[in-house]
Design an enzyme around this catalytic site. Structure first.
Site, PDB file in Angstrom:
ATOM      1  N   ARG A 165       0.868  12.603   6.449  1.00 48.87           N
ATOM      2  CA  ARG A 165       0.198  13.122   7.638  1.00 48.87           C
ATOM      3  C   ARG A 165       1.040  12.846   8.881  1.00 48.87           C
ATOM      4  O   ARG A 165       1.211  13.696   9.733  1.00 48.87           O
ATOM      5  CB  ARG A 165      -1.190  12.500   7.775  1.00 48.87           C
ATOM      6  CG  ARG A 165      -2.297  13.212   7.014  1.00 48.87           C
ATOM      7  CD  ARG A 165      -1.960  13.473   5.538  1.00 48.87           C
ATOM      8  NE  ARG A 165      -3.059  14.071   4.819  1.00 48.87           N
ATOM      9  CZ  ARG A 165      -3.982  13.378   4.172  1.00 48.87           C
ATOM     10  NH1 ARG A 165      -3.943  12.053   4.156  1.00 48.87           N
ATOM     11  NH2 ARG A 165      -4.941  14.005   3.524  1.00 48.87           N
ATOM     12  N   ASP A 194       1.414  15.717   0.640  1.00 51.69           N
ATOM     13  CA  ASP A 194       0.035  16.121   0.912  1.00 51.69           C
ATOM     14  C   ASP A 194       0.063  17.506   1.533  1.00 51.69           C
ATOM     15  O   ASP A 194       1.122  18.135   1.646  1.00 51.69           O
ATOM     16  CB  ASP A 194      -0.665  15.112   1.831  1.00 51.69           C
ATOM     17  CG  ASP A 194      -2.157  14.992   1.504  1.00 51.69           C
ATOM     18  OD1 ASP A 194      -2.855  16.020   1.585  1.00 51.69           O
ATOM     19  OD2 ASP A 194      -2.602  13.889   1.170  1.00 51.69           O
ATOM     20  N   HIS A 255      -4.299  18.811  -2.689  1.00 54.86           N
ATOM     21  CA  HIS A 255      -3.456  18.316  -1.602  1.00 54.86           C
ATOM     22  C   HIS A 255      -2.022  18.811  -1.795  1.00 54.86           C
ATOM     23  O   HIS A 255      -1.059  18.063  -1.591  1.00 54.86           O
ATOM     24  CB  HIS A 255      -3.507  16.793  -1.535  1.00 54.86           C
ATOM     25  CG  HIS A 255      -4.821  16.252  -1.036  1.00 54.86           C
ATOM     26  ND1 HIS A 255      -5.221  16.394   0.273  1.00 54.86           N
ATOM     27  CD2 HIS A 255      -5.811  15.581  -1.677  1.00 54.86           C
ATOM     28  CE1 HIS A 255      -6.413  15.816   0.422  1.00 54.86           C
ATOM     29  NE2 HIS A 255      -6.798  15.336  -0.748  1.00 54.86           N
ATOM     30  N   GLU A 319     -10.005  14.884  -4.322  1.00 55.46           N
ATOM     31  CA  GLU A 319     -10.370  15.975  -3.412  1.00 55.46           C
ATOM     32  C   GLU A 319      -9.686  17.293  -3.788  1.00 55.46           C
ATOM     33  O   GLU A 319      -8.965  17.897  -3.002  1.00 55.46           O
ATOM     34  CB  GLU A 319     -10.024  15.582  -1.971  1.00 55.46           C
ATOM     35  CG  GLU A 319     -10.789  14.360  -1.494  1.00 55.46           C
ATOM     36  CD  GLU A 319     -10.378  13.886  -0.113  1.00 55.46           C
ATOM     37  OE1 GLU A 319     -11.242  13.336   0.607  1.00 55.46           O
ATOM     38  OE2 GLU A 319      -9.195  14.034   0.247  1.00 55.46           O
ATOM     39  N   TRP A 385     -11.848   4.550  -5.069  1.00 55.02           N
ATOM     40  CA  TRP A 385     -12.017   4.608  -3.610  1.00 55.02           C
ATOM     41  C   TRP A 385     -13.408   5.064  -3.194  1.00 55.02           C
ATOM     42  O   TRP A 385     -13.808   4.852  -2.040  1.00 55.02           O
ATOM     43  CB  TRP A 385     -10.975   5.528  -2.994  1.00 55.02           C
ATOM     44  CG  TRP A 385     -11.220   7.006  -3.181  1.00 55.02           C
ATOM     45  CD1 TRP A 385     -10.885   7.765  -4.249  1.00 55.02           C
ATOM     46  CD2 TRP A 385     -11.844   7.904  -2.248  1.00 55.02           C
ATOM     47  NE1 TRP A 385     -11.259   9.080  -4.072  1.00 55.02           N
ATOM     48  CE2 TRP A 385     -11.856   9.191  -2.842  1.00 55.02           C
ATOM     49  CE3 TRP A 385     -12.400   7.751  -0.975  1.00 55.02           C
ATOM     50  CZ2 TRP A 385     -12.391  10.311  -2.201  1.00 55.02           C
ATOM     51  CZ3 TRP A 385     -12.938   8.870  -0.342  1.00 55.02           C
ATOM     52  CH2 TRP A 385     -12.930  10.130  -0.948  1.00 55.02           C
ATOM     53  N   TYR A 410     -10.502   0.819   4.337  1.00 51.60           N
ATOM     54  CA  TYR A 410      -9.781   1.933   4.954  1.00 51.60           C
ATOM     55  C   TYR A 410      -9.427   1.552   6.389  1.00 51.60           C
ATOM     56  O   TYR A 410     -10.303   1.470   7.254  1.00 51.60           O
ATOM     57  CB  TYR A 410     -10.631   3.206   4.908  1.00 51.60           C
ATOM     58  CG  TYR A 410     -10.433   3.998   3.627  1.00 51.60           C
ATOM     59  CD1 TYR A 410     -10.491   3.376   2.380  1.00 51.60           C
ATOM     60  CD2 TYR A 410     -10.178   5.362   3.658  1.00 51.60           C
ATOM     61  CE1 TYR A 410     -10.303   4.084   1.208  1.00 51.60           C
ATOM     62  CE2 TYR A 410      -9.978   6.086   2.493  1.00 51.60           C
ATOM     63  CZ  TYR A 410     -10.038   5.441   1.260  1.00 51.60           C
ATOM     64  OH  TYR A 410      -9.835   6.148   0.111  1.00 51.60           O
ATOM     65  N   ASP A 412      -7.799   3.106   8.700  1.00 52.59           N
ATOM     66  CA  ASP A 412      -7.778   4.111   9.770  1.00 52.59           C
ATOM     67  C   ASP A 412      -9.062   4.072  10.586  1.00 52.59           C
ATOM     68  O   ASP A 412      -9.146   4.707  11.637  1.00 52.59           O
ATOM     69  CB  ASP A 412      -7.536   5.513   9.219  1.00 52.59           C
ATOM     70  CG  ASP A 412      -8.543   5.932   8.150  1.00 52.59           C
ATOM     71  OD1 ASP A 412      -9.106   5.047   7.479  1.00 52.59           O
ATOM     72  OD2 ASP A 412      -8.742   7.145   7.974  1.00 52.59           O
ATOM     73  N   TRP A 457      -4.439   5.470   6.036  1.00 52.63           N
ATOM     74  CA  TRP A 457      -4.301   6.917   6.229  1.00 52.63           C
ATOM     75  C   TRP A 457      -3.917   7.180   7.688  1.00 52.63           C
ATOM     76  O   TRP A 457      -4.388   6.494   8.592  1.00 52.63           O
ATOM     77  CB  TRP A 457      -5.611   7.633   5.874  1.00 52.63           C
ATOM     78  CG  TRP A 457      -6.020   7.430   4.451  1.00 52.63           C
ATOM     79  CD1 TRP A 457      -7.005   6.622   3.981  1.00 52.63           C
ATOM     80  CD2 TRP A 457      -5.421   8.044   3.306  1.00 52.63           C
ATOM     81  NE1 TRP A 457      -7.061   6.689   2.611  1.00 52.63           N
ATOM     82  CE2 TRP A 457      -6.110   7.555   2.161  1.00 52.63           C
ATOM     83  CE3 TRP A 457      -4.381   8.954   3.130  1.00 52.63           C
ATOM     84  CZ2 TRP A 457      -5.774   7.953   0.867  1.00 52.63           C
ATOM     85  CZ3 TRP A 457      -4.052   9.353   1.839  1.00 52.63           C
ATOM     86  CH2 TRP A 457      -4.743   8.862   0.735  1.00 52.63           C
ATOM     87  N   THR A 458      -3.085   8.187   7.921  1.00 48.23           N
ATOM     88  CA  THR A 458      -2.459   8.290   9.247  1.00 48.23           C
ATOM     89  C   THR A 458      -2.794   9.555  10.028  1.00 48.23           C
ATOM     90  O   THR A 458      -2.107   9.872  10.994  1.00 48.23           O
ATOM     91  CB  THR A 458      -0.924   8.168   9.124  1.00 48.23           C
ATOM     92  OG1 THR A 458      -0.413   9.249   8.341  1.00 48.23           O
ATOM     93  CG2 THR A 458      -0.524   6.835   8.518  1.00 48.23           C
ATOM     94  N   GLU A 459      -3.841  10.283   9.650  1.00 49.54           N
ATOM     95  CA  GLU A 459      -4.221  11.424  10.488  1.00 49.54           C
ATOM     96  C   GLU A 459      -4.346  10.999  11.952  1.00 49.54           C
ATOM     97  O   GLU A 459      -3.942  11.742  12.854  1.00 49.54           O
ATOM     98  CB  GLU A 459      -5.546  12.024  10.033  1.00 49.54           C
ATOM     99  CG  GLU A 459      -5.506  12.747   8.698  1.00 49.54           C
ATOM    100  CD  GLU A 459      -5.951  11.855   7.560  1.00 49.54           C
ATOM    101  OE1 GLU A 459      -6.463  12.386   6.567  1.00 49.54           O
ATOM    102  OE2 GLU A 459      -5.779  10.627   7.670  1.00 49.54           O
TER     103      GLU A 459
END
Length: 737
Positions: A165, A194, A255, A319, A385, A410, A412, A457-459
Site C-alpha cells: 500500500r 496487493d 488482492h 478477502e 486474523w 492491528y 494501523d 497495514w499501511t493504507e
C-alpha cells in the site's frame, strides 16, 4: 532462581511501597531472574571475548553487541582474544537449545551462555538492555549482579509489514529489523504484493514492476516503487544476521489487481483493469484458474524461493470475493472439468495446487484463515486474523496456527483518538490493549499454536516515520506477551520498565508514540471559570502542571484531583518519572470560547461504520465515518448561542467497499456540491440550518437564534454522490457577548 510468582510479588511490594522497581528495566521480561551481590562496572576498558576465538558466529554477535554498547557516549569497546580483566564473555554450552540463553552478571564480569547463535544473540540483547537502563557516569555503567535463565514462550514472534500500500525504502525496512531485534522479535512477514502495488522484482515478468509497481491518482500523483532482487537479498541477509526470518507474502487468488494490470490475461474478466488503482479496500479482481496462470504463479514463486530461504511462503488467500469467478463462463467451465462444486472449493483447489508446488520445493504454505473455507493442504499453517474461533477450527483440523487477530494486534489503528495524532484507523488500540491480549489456548490449539503476530497495514501510514510511530512502543508490549511466560505478564510492572525503553528509542533515533504517558487536558465550565482534569492513558508517574504556559518542572504542582481556574488560563501538563520528564508538555489555552469548542474527535460520531482519521484538503487530520459523515454535539446550552463558526474540508472517497457502497445515504435533492445540515436532537430532528457548499468551502459562519435550555445537535452532510467526502474539522458555538 526466582520463579515468576515470587518475582511478581516482589514487584508489587516495590510498587505499593514506593521503592525502586524490583525488576530491571528489560523488555521483554526474562523468564527467570535472581539478584546477586555487588555490581559490574562496564567501561571502555572492558574487553568483549568469545570463549572459542575461532567461533565465527560468536564473533559476529560480539560485533553487534559492541555496536549497541558504543551508542552510549564515552564507551568504545573492543573485542579481545582473552578476558583476563573483568570482561563480557560469550560461550557455547550443550545443555541449552534453540533460542534459550543464560546470563550471569557479577563484579568479575558478564558471561552469556547458549547452545546456538540465536541464544547468544538474545543474551547479548539482554546484556545491552541491562547496560542501557540509565546514562553512563564518567564513562562507566554500573550493572547490578544478576542471574538470568531465559527462553521464549513462542517460536513465532512476528511482525507483518505492508509494503504494497505504501512503499518503504530498503534502509527503512532495515531500521524496522533493527528495532525488532532489540525486542527479540524473530519473523518479518513481508507483504509485497496487493491491489495497490507489486513491490518485488520478478525477472521473468518485468511488467510486474514496470506497470504493477506504480499508481496515479489525484491524491498522490504518480506513486510507487519496488525492491530489486539485489536489495531483497541484502535485506534478507541483514535480517538473518539479527536472527529474523523474512517470510514473503505473495497474494493469491485475490488482492491481485496490480499483477492483472501488468498482465491482463491473468484476470477473470474479459476486459480487466489495465492500471493500478490508488483506492483502499477490497477489490473484486481475482486470478483466473487457467493452467497458464498457475504456470505464471509457479514461475513467480520459483524466483521468490531463490530470494527467501524461509521455510514458509505466505500466499495470502484473504478477502477474495468470488463474484468474477461466479460470472465467468471460462471459470465455470474449468470448475466443471475439475469437478469442483462451488467457488469456495475452487479457492481450495487453487491453494492446494500452490501448496503442492511449494512442498515439492521443500517449503510450507502459510495463508490467512480464509483458506480454511476451501480445505487447504494438511501441511498448511494458518495466520488467524478474523476470530479466535478460526484459530480453534484450524487447530482442530491439524493445522499449526499463528494468532494475529483484528483489531487487537492491528497497529494501523489509532493509539489515541485526539486532535494532533496522525492518520490511522479509528477504534483506538492502546498500548494496554495490546498488552492485555493474551488468550490462553485450550484444546487442539494448545498443541498447534506456534506463535503470535502484530500487523502493520499501511493504507493510513504513508511514510517510514508513520510506520515506526504506529509500531512503537506497542511492539514492546507485543514482544513481552509473545516472549515472556504468561504468568509474568503484569501491566503495572511493564509500565515501570517503559521509560527506560523510551530512553533507548531516543538514543537510537527510533520514532515512537508517547501516547502512553502524554497528558490530556480536559476542562468544563464552572462558576469560577473552569474545572480542569489532567490524565494519561497509563496513569503512570506524576503529572506536574502550570497555569501560566511555562513548562512544568519538578517544583510545579502535582495533579491529584480536578482543580478550579479562572479564565483565561494556559494549562500545561507533563508526566514525570521520579526526577525526569517522560512526556512532551501538553498545553491548552482556556477561555469561554474554547470551553465550548469541539473538534472531530471530541464531537460524538453519529455511527461507527468505518471510522478513519484522515487528512483533508485543508491539511487537518480528522476523525470521520466515511459511510456517513455526521457528528453530535451533546448538551449545549443554547440560551445565549447566536450561531456557529465551523471549519470543514473535503476528503477523496477512495475506498473499495463492495456492495456496502449501496448503504451510503445519498440525497438527490441536496445542493450540487453537498450541504451541511444542523438538526436539533438526533439527525432526524428539526432542521435548524442548511448551508449549500462549494468546492472552495472551508469555513462556515452560521447565524442562529438562541433556544432555551440544553440541546443535542446533529451536524450532518447531505450529498448527491459519494465523492468527495465532506468532514467537520471543528465547531465553535458563538455566545452572545
Amino acid at each position: 532462581m526466582v520463579i515468576a510468582s515470587r518475582l511478581l510479588a516482589a514487584t508489587m511490594v516495590a510498587l505499593c511501597c514506593g521503592a525502586a522497581a524490583a525488576t530491571p528495566s528489560l523488555i521483554p521480561l526474562p523468564a527467570h531472574m535472581e539478584g546477586g551481590e555487588g555490581r559490574f562496572a562496564l567501561s571502555s576498558q572492558t574487553p568483549l571475548v568469545c570463549a572459542d576465538p575461532g567461533d565465527q558466529g560468536c564473533t559476529r554477535i560480539l560485533d553487534y553487541l559492541a555496536g549497541l554498547l558504543q551508542r552510549d557516549p564515552g564507551l568504545t569497546l573492543r573485542r579481545d582474544k582473552e578476558g583476563n580483566a573483568p570482561a563480557i564473555i560469550l560461550r557455547r554450552t550443550s545443555d541449552l537449545t534453540g533460542e534459550a540463553y543464560r546470563l550471569h552478571v557479577a563484579p568479575s564480569g558478564i558471561e552469556i551462555a547458549a547452545g546456538s547463535d540465536a541464544g547468544l544473540f538474545y543474551g547479548a540483547v539482554t546484556a545491552w538492555q541491562l547496560s542501557s537502563q540509565q546514562p553512563p557516569s564518567s564513562g562507566r555503567i554500573e550493572i547490578a549482579s544478576i542471574d538470568i535463565a531465559d527462553a521464549p514462550r513462542f517460536s513465532w514472534r512476528g511482525v507483518m509489514l505492508d509494503s504494497a500500500r505504501h512503499f518503504q525504502k530498503p534502509d527503512a525496512v532495515k531500521q524496522l529489523l533493527d528495532t525488532m531485534a532489540m525486542h527479540k522479535l524473530n519473523v518479518l512477514q513481508w507483504h509485497l504484493t496487493d491491489d495497490q502495488g507489486w513491490r518485488i522484482e520478478i525477472q521473468k515478468y518485468p511488467r510486474l514492476t514496470k506497470i504493477g509497481a506504480w499508481r496515479k491518482n489525484n491524491r498522490e500523483g504518480r506513486y510507487g516503487g519496488f525492491y530489486t532482487q539485489v536489495q531483497i537479498r541484502d535485506i534478507v541477509a541483514y535480517a538473518a544476521a539479527r536472527h529474523i526470518t523474512v517470510v514473503p507474502e505473495i497474494e493469491m487468488p485475490g488482492h491481485a489487481s496490480a499483477a492483472i494490470a501488468a498482465y491482463p490475461q491473468l484476470g477473470s474478466l474479459k476486459h480487466p483493469p489495465r492500471k493500478v488503482s490508488g483506492d483502499w479496500g477490497v477489490f473484486p479482481n481475482l486470478y483466473n484458474v487457467d493452467d497458464t496462470t498457475f504456470a505464471f504463479l509457479e514461475d513467480v514463486l520459483t524466483e521468490v524461493m531463490t530470494l527467501f530461504p524461509s521455510p514458509y511462503i505466505h500466499v495470502g488467500g484473504d478477502e477474495a470475493p468470488k463474484g468474477q469467478w461466479d460470472a465467468s463462463p471460462n471459470v465455470q467451465k474449468r470448475m466443471a472439468a475439475l469437478g469442483v462444486p462451488d467457488t469456495k472449493a475452487l479457492q481450495g483447489y487453487f491453494t492446494a495446487r500452490m501448496g503442492r508446488f511449494l512442498e515439492a520445493h521443500g517449503r510450507r504454505l502459510i495463508g490467512w484463515d480464509e483458506i480454511l473455507e476451501g480445505g487447504p493442504p494438511q501441511s498448511a499453517t494458518i495466520t488467524s486474523w478474523r476470530t479466535i474461533e478460526s484459530a480453534n477450527e484450524a487447530a482442530e483440523k491439524g493445522h499449526d496456527v499463528v494468532l494475529s487477530p483484528s483489531p487487537q494486534l492491528y497497529l494501523d489503528h489509532c493509539q489515541r483518538e485526539r486532535e494532533g495524532e496522525p492518520t490511522c484507523r479509528g477504534g483506538a488500540i492502546t498500548l494496554r490493549d495490546i498488552y492485555a491480549f493474551d488468550p490462553v489456548p485450550s484444546g487442539a490449539l494448545t498443541q498447534h499454536l506456534i506463535g503470535m503476530q502484530a500487523n502493520i497495514w499501511t493504507e493510513h501510514l504513508p511514510t517510514a516515520d508513520a510506520v515506526s510511530y504506529a509500531a512503537f512502543p506497542r511492539l514492546a508490549a507485543f514482544a513481552e506477551i509473545a516472549w515472556s511466560p504468561q504468568n509474568m505478564h503484569h501491566w503495572p510492572d511493564f509500565v515501570t520498565r517503559l521509560p527506560a525503553q523510551f530512553a533507548r528509542y531516543n538514543a537510537l533515533g527510533i520514532v515512537h508514540s508517547n501516547a502512553a504517558f502524554a497528558v490530556d487536558v480536559a476542562a468544563v465550565p464552572s462558576s469560577t471559570g473552569a474545572t480542569v482534569t489532567l490524565s494519561s492513558q497509563t496513569g503512570f508517574g506524576a503529572i506536574h502542571y502550570t497555569r501560566d504556559g511555562s513548562p512544568p518542572m519538578l517544583t510545579s504542582p502535582v495533579f491529584d484531583k480536578p482543580f478550579e481556574t479562572a479564565l483565561p488560563a494556559v494549562i500545561t501538563g507533563a508526566t514525570f518519572d521520579s526526577d525526569r520528564v517522560i512526556s512532551a508538555p501538553a498545553r491548552e489555552r482556556l477561555n469561554a470560547a474554547s470551553l465550548l469548542r469541539r473538534n472531530s474527535y471530541t464531537l460524538e460520531q453519529c455511527a461507527k461504520d468505518i471510522l478513519l482519521a484522515q487528512r483533508g484538503k485543508s491539511g487537518a487530520v480528522m476523525m470521520v465515518n466515511v459511510m456517513n459523515p455526521c457528528w453530535l454535539y451533546r448538551g449545549l446550552d443554547m440560551t445565549a448561542i447566536r450561531g456557529f463558526d465551523i471549519a470543514i474540508t473535503t476528503l477523496p472517497f477512495n475506498f473499495q467497499i463492495g456492495a456496502d457502497i449501496q448503504k451510503i445515504p445519498l440525497d438527490p435533492k441536496a445542493s450540487r456540491f453537498g450541504q451541511l445540515e444542523i438538526h436539533d436532537g438526533d439527525c432526524k430532528g428539526e432542521r435548524l440550518a442548511v448551508v449549500s457548499l462549494s468546492p472552495k468551502s472551508a469555513y462556515l459562519h452560521i447565524p442562529m437564534k438562541p433556544r432555551a435550555g440544553l440541546h443535542d445537535l446533529c451536524f450532518a452532510f447531505a450529498r448527491r454522490k459519494v465523492d468527495p467526502l465532506w468532514a467537520v474539522d471543528w465547531v465553535q458555538p458563538l455566545a452572545k457577548e
